[in-house]
Design a protein around this motif. Structure first.
Motif, mmCIF file in Angstrom:
data_model
loop_
_atom_site.group_PDB
_atom_site.id
_atom_site.type_symbol
_atom_site.label_atom_id
_atom_site.label_comp_id
_atom_site.label_asym_id
_atom_site.label_seq_id
_atom_site.Cartn_x
_atom_site.Cartn_y
_atom_site.Cartn_z
ATOM 1 N N GLU A 90 127.668 92.256 26.939
ATOM 2 C CA GLU A 90 128.914 92.811 26.406
ATOM 3 C C GLU A 90 128.589 93.486 25.073
ATOM 4 N N GLU A 91 129.482 94.330 24.591
ATOM 5 C CA GLU A 91 129.229 95.108 23.379
ATOM 6 C C GLU A 91 128.888 94.218 22.180
ATOM 7 N N ASP A 92 129.654 93.130 21.971
ATOM 8 C CA ASP A 92 129.389 92.247 20.837
ATOM 9 C C ASP A 92 128.071 91.484 21.003
ATOM 10 N N GLU A 93 127.718 91.128 22.233
ATOM 11 C CA GLU A 93 126.444 90.445 22.500
ATOM 12 C C GLU A 93 125.275 91.392 22.206
ATOM 13 N N LEU A 94 125.392 92.630 22.661
ATOM 14 C CA LEU A 94 124.335 93.614 22.433
ATOM 15 C C LEU A 94 124.168 93.890 20.948
ATOM 16 N N LYS A 95 125.258 93.978 20.222
ATOM 17 C CA LYS A 95 125.200 94.217 18.779
ATOM 18 C C LYS A 95 124.443 93.084 18.089
ATOM 19 N N LEU A 96 124.739 91.846 18.456
ATOM 20 C CA LEU A 96 124.075 90.686 17.885
ATOM 21 C C LEU A 96 122.585 90.693 18.220
ATOM 22 N N ALA A 97 122.255 90.987 19.478
ATOM 23 C CA ALA A 97 120.855 91.025 19.901
ATOM 24 C C ALA A 97 120.083 92.105 19.152
ATOM 25 N N LEU A 98 120.667 93.279 19.015
ATOM 26 C CA LEU A 98 120.005 94.383 18.309
ATOM 27 C C LEU A 98 119.833 94.074 16.826
ATOM 28 N N GLN A 99 120.798 93.384 16.220
ATOM 29 C CA GLN A 99 120.669 92.970 14.817
ATOM 30 C C GLN A 99 119.473 92.039 14.645
ATOM 31 N N ALA A 100 119.311 91.098 15.571
ATOM 32 C CA ALA A 100 118.202 90.145 15.493
ATOM 33 C C ALA A 100 116.862 90.848 15.672
ATOM 34 N N VAL A 101 116.798 91.772 16.624
ATOM 35 C CA VAL A 101 115.556 92.512 16.866
ATOM 36 C C VAL A 101 115.212 93.351 15.640
ATOM 37 N N GLU A 102 116.202 94.006 15.058
ATOM 38 C CA GLU A 102 115.963 94.842 13.880
ATOM 39 C C GLU A 102 115.565 93.992 12.671
ATOM 40 N N ALA A 103 116.219 92.848 12.490
ATOM 41 C CA ALA A 103 115.895 91.972 11.366
ATOM 42 C C ALA A 103 114.453 91.493 11.453
ATOM 43 N N ARG A 104 113.995 91.166 12.645
ATOM 44 C CA ARG A 104 112.603 90.722 12.824
ATOM 45 C C ARG A 104 111.640 91.867 12.542
ATOM 46 N N ALA A 105 111.987 93.064 12.974
ATOM 47 C CA ALA A 105 111.117 94.226 12.755
ATOM 48 C C ALA A 105 110.984 94.537 11.265
ATOM 49 N N ASN A 106 112.050 94.286 10.502
ATOM 50 C CA ASN A 106 112.036 94.582 9.073
ATOM 51 C C ASN A 106 111.485 93.438 8.222
#
Length: 177
Positions: A90-106
């Protein structure tokens, strides 16, 4: 809904199950998953065994949003873009997942000579004699340095006290104790 707390929501193991918050979480139960000691250890260490995480083939279709999000994050960490693209969030789930992936990358990741991730407060062992410039002594091989600090912005160094002197030590010359 079945009681989620006694089995791992990824691999269904019952060994050492604990509640774990998602990497970017509001600390609510909805943003937490129940994981066994094996899954937790691998996720925290960063050393993911893809064979073990074949369990994500089933977990990624869970009706529990947090389980889908952690599955997405783990597929991404395993480099399995094919599986990431197959998932439906769902949109909110994807947003949360992408935030986590981006936070790890940074996030700066400090690793010792063996590739083990280091954290502030860890203890390390020096792997070779190191001359400490300006201090007039040599930090001897085998010396344990406790309560290290991570050098800001430089993943190649950590800070620690040897012989009462605060020094920078290259991560290629240390291992986690």
């Amino acid at each position: 809904m079945a009681n989620r707390s006694n089995i791992c929501e990824l691999c269904s193991s019952e060994e050492g199950v604990v509640v774990v918050e998602l990497p970017v979480s509001d600390a609510s139960e909805e943003q937490s998953v129940y994981l066994c000691s094996n899954c937790t250890t691998q996720i925290e260490s960063g050393a993911l065994d893809e064979t073990h995480f074949n369990c994500l083939n089933d977990a990624m279709w869970s009706e529990t949003p947090a389980v889908k999000v952690i599955s997405y994050i783990l597929w991404d960490r395993l480099g399995r873009q094919d599986m990431v693209e197959m998932m439906y969030l769902e949109e909110d789930e994807l947003k949360l997942a992408l935030q986590a992936v981006e936070a790890r990358a940074n996030k700066l990741v400090y690793k010792d000579a063996n590739g083990v991730e280091l954290h502030t407060g860890d203890s390390i062992v020096i792997l070779k004699d190191l001359e400490v410039k300006g201090a007039g002594f040599t930090a001897k091989r085998g010396t344990t340095v406790t309560r290290i600090s991570l050098a800001p912005g430089d993943v190649g160094h950590v800070e620690g006290r040897v012989n009462g002197t605060k020094i920078f030590i290259k991560t290629e010359f240390i291992k986690k104790a």
